[in-house]
Design a protein around this motif. Structure first.
Motif, PDB file in Angstrom:
ATOM      1  N   VAL A 176       5.264  -0.993   2.472  1.00 48.38           N
ATOM      2  CA  VAL A 176       4.270  -1.607   3.544  1.00 48.38           C
ATOM      3  C   VAL A 176       3.092  -2.288   3.046  1.00 48.38           C
ATOM      4  O   VAL A 176       2.384  -2.288   2.134  1.00 48.38           O
ATOM      5  N   ILE A 235       0.135   3.988  -7.045  1.00 45.52           N
ATOM      6  CA  ILE A 235      -0.869   3.292  -6.869  1.00 45.52           C
ATOM      7  C   ILE A 235      -2.360   4.118  -6.917  1.00 45.52           C
ATOM      8  O   ILE A 235      -3.158   3.533  -7.618  1.00 45.52           O
ATOM      9  N   SER A 278      -9.098   4.795   7.186  1.00 50.57           N
ATOM     10  CA  SER A 278      -8.217   5.253   5.787  1.00 50.57           C
ATOM     11  C   SER A 278      -6.852   4.831   5.571  1.00 50.57           C
ATOM     12  O   SER A 278      -6.380   4.447   4.579  1.00 50.57           O
ATOM     13  N   ILE A 333       0.890  -1.257   0.014  1.00 49.52           N
ATOM     14  CA  ILE A 333       0.145  -0.093  -0.001  1.00 49.52           C
ATOM     15  C   ILE A 333       0.777   1.303  -0.059  1.00 49.52           C
ATOM     16  O   ILE A 333       0.342   2.557  -0.172  1.00 49.52           O
TER      17      ILE A 333
HETATM   18  N1  LIG Z   1      -2.338   2.937  -0.763  1.00 51.63           N
HETATM   19  C1  LIG Z   1      -3.364   3.427   0.304  1.00 51.63           C
HETATM   20  O1  LIG Z   1      -4.228   3.506  -0.169  1.00 51.63           O
HETATM   21  C2  LIG Z   1      -2.657   4.063   1.667  1.00 51.63           C
HETATM   22  C3  LIG Z   1      -3.757   4.649   2.401  1.00 51.63           C
HETATM   23  C4  LIG Z   1      -3.372   5.169   3.530  1.00 51.63           C
HETATM   24  C5  LIG Z   1      -1.942   5.050   3.866  1.00 51.63           C
HETATM   25  N2  LIG Z   1      -1.180   4.461   3.268  1.00 51.63           N
HETATM   26  C6  LIG Z   1       0.035   4.560   3.570  1.00 51.63           C
HETATM   27  O2  LIG Z   1       0.474   3.635   4.820  1.00 51.63           O
HETATM   28  C7  LIG Z   1       1.742   4.070   5.131  1.00 51.63           C
HETATM   29  C8  LIG Z   1       1.655   4.165   6.779  1.00 51.63           C
HETATM   30  O3  LIG Z   1       1.172   2.944   7.363  1.00 51.63           O
HETATM   31  P1  LIG Z   1       1.670   2.419   8.847  1.00 51.63           P
HETATM   32  O4  LIG Z   1       1.067   1.255   8.920  1.00 51.63           O
HETATM   33  O5  LIG Z   1       3.146   2.442   8.740  1.00 51.63           O
HETATM   34  O6  LIG Z   1       1.259   3.344  10.061  1.00 51.63           O
HETATM   35  P2  LIG Z   1      -0.273   4.024  10.262  1.00 51.63           P
HETATM   36  O7  LIG Z   1      -1.180   2.914  10.616  1.00 51.63           O
HETATM   37  O8  LIG Z   1      -0.449   5.125   9.356  1.00 51.63           O
HETATM   38  O9  LIG Z   1       0.212   4.509  11.684  1.00 51.63           O
HETATM   39  C9  LIG Z   1       0.919   3.947  12.704  1.00 51.63           C
HETATM   40  C10 LIG Z   1       0.918   4.987  14.169  1.00 51.63           C
HETATM   41  O10 LIG Z   1      -0.316   5.430  14.364  1.00 51.63           O
HETATM   42  C11 LIG Z   1      -0.347   5.425  15.710  1.00 51.63           C
HETATM   43  N3  LIG Z   1      -1.343   4.457  16.275  1.00 51.63           N
HETATM   44  C12 LIG Z   1      -1.767   3.405  15.712  1.00 51.63           C
HETATM   45  N4  LIG Z   1      -2.599   2.817  16.492  1.00 51.63           N
HETATM   46  C13 LIG Z   1      -2.664   3.431  17.511  1.00 51.63           C
HETATM   47  C14 LIG Z   1      -3.323   3.081  18.758  1.00 51.63           C
HETATM   48  N5  LIG Z   1      -4.125   2.128  18.902  1.00 51.63           N
HETATM   49  N6  LIG Z   1      -2.942   3.915  19.905  1.00 51.63           N
HETATM   50  C15 LIG Z   1      -2.146   5.154  19.762  1.00 51.63           C
HETATM   51  N7  LIG Z   1      -1.574   5.318  18.417  1.00 51.63           N
HETATM   52  C16 LIG Z   1      -1.746   4.237  17.603  1.00 51.63           C
HETATM   53  C17 LIG Z   1       1.052   5.257  16.433  1.00 51.63           C
HETATM   54  O11 LIG Z   1       1.841   6.225  16.153  1.00 51.63           O
HETATM   55  P3  LIG Z   1       2.514   7.105  17.326  1.00 51.63           P
HETATM   56  O12 LIG Z   1       3.021   6.144  18.497  1.00 51.63           O
HETATM   57  O13 LIG Z   1       3.844   7.977  16.810  1.00 51.63           O
HETATM   58  O14 LIG Z   1       1.692   8.100  17.745  1.00 51.63           O
HETATM   59  C18 LIG Z   1       1.523   4.191  15.371  1.00 51.63           C
HETATM   60  O15 LIG Z   1       2.922   4.244  15.136  1.00 51.63           O
HETATM   61  C19 LIG Z   1       2.079   5.414   4.661  1.00 51.63           C
HETATM   62  O16 LIG Z   1       3.157   5.319   3.908  1.00 51.63           O
HETATM   63  C20 LIG Z   1       0.782   5.780   3.964  1.00 51.63           C
HETATM   64  O17 LIG Z   1       1.246   6.552   2.844  1.00 51.63           O
HETATM   65  C21 LIG Z   1      -1.540   4.037   1.945  1.00 51.63           C
END
Ligand SMILES: NC(=O)c1ccc[n+]([C@@H]2O[C@H](COP(=O)([O-])OP(=O)(O)OC[C@H]3O[C@@H](n4cnc5c(N)ncnc54)[C@H](OP(=O)(O)O)[C@@H]3O)[C@@H](O)[C@H]2O)c1
Length: 209
Positions: free
Chosen positions: A173, A34, A142, A16
């Motif tokens: 990812v 994407i 999202s 993603i």
């Molecule tokens: N292709 C698509 O349609 C699409 C859509 C959306 C995103 N993306 C991509 O996905 C990537 C990010 O995904 P990801 O999985 O690495 O991260 P993410 O889900 O966006 O963020 C994870 C972060 O959110 C916070 N978090 C999550 N759950 C939590 C909870 N229960 N309580 C408190 N904090 C919480 C924490 O940050 P902290 O500890 O720092 O607060 C955690 O490190 C990005 O590159 C984005 O561009 C792609």
């Protein structure tokens, strides 16, 4: 009853976002590819006020329906950090948005109807607030992957759509790495295909043993 849904873009090899993503490289290396199909749609251009033009076929209707049904969104902090730097001043939501994070921060109101609320007390609390804000409309989880994964594991997602782009990213990812594969099952309910993108919509349920 309003639904909780996921709608993500994904590469053919299952990512993603590409490698090396972060606030200065949103969606990682090659990851913007994407969403290339979406940037070409009239509804997306309207929503972001990018000026007239754009495609008006089935992919455009898909984007129109997506915006119309979404009454609130939930994001993870990594996704938010990328958008915080790259979204325009009128952020592309135009609804309340709830950001899961450990960071304590006051709400951030943008022009055009988007306010980001920072939620520190877990996924259930974020969903409760998002449902309340969305009213009769649906709540969109999202992304990113860690955020979607927690909602899938908890059995809180009604519907998951993947828009599969015909590109390879080679790394980045993955959506389902953190998901308990025994906790969720999917029933395909709709397929919409064009040369640019294939939309797959699944109903999400608990597996029958
Ligand atoms: N292709 C698509 O349609 C699409 C859509 C959306 C995103 N993306 C991509 O996905 C990537 C990010 O995904 P990801 O999985 O690495 O991260 P993410 O889900 O966006 O963020 C994870 C972060 O959110 C916070 N978090 C999550 N759950 C939590 C909870 N229960 N309580 C408190 N904090 C919480 C924490 O940050 P902290 O500890 O720092 O607060 C955690 O490190 C990005 O590159 C984005 O561009 C792609």
């Amino acid at each position: 009853m309003s639904k909780v849904f996921v709608d993500l873009g994904i590469s053919l090899d299952g990512f993603i976002a590409g490698p090396n993503g972060g606030p200065t490289n949103p969606l990682g290396d090659g990851g913007l590819g994407i969403h290339a199909w979406m940037f070409a749609q009239q509804a997306f251009r309207d929503h972001l006020q990018l000026g007239p033009g754009g495609e008006t076929g089935a992919d455009n209707r898909y984007v129109e329906a997506l915006f119309a049904r979404t009454g609130a969104s939930i994001l993870g902090k990594r996704m938010f950090e990328e958008g915080e730097r790259s979204w325009p001043e009128e952020a592309p939501f135009r609804t309340p948005v709830f950001v899961l994070t450990r960071e304590v921060r006051t709400p951030w109101e943008r022009k055009g109807g988007t306010t980001f609320f920072f939620v520190n007390d877990g996924i259930q609390s974020a969903l409760r607030q998002a449902r309340h804000a969305a009213g009769a409309r649906d709540v969109r989880i999202s992304g990113g992957a860690r955020t979607v994964g927690q909602y899938l594991d908890a059995g809180l997602v009604d519907e998951l759509s993947q828009s599969v782009a015909p590109i390879l990213l080679g790394g980045g990812v993955r959506l389902f790495d953190a998901v308990d594969h025994r906790a969720v099952a999917f029933d395909l309910v709709e397929t919409i295909a064009s040369p640019a993108i294939t939309h797959l919509r699944y109903a999400v349920r608990r597996p029958t043993s």
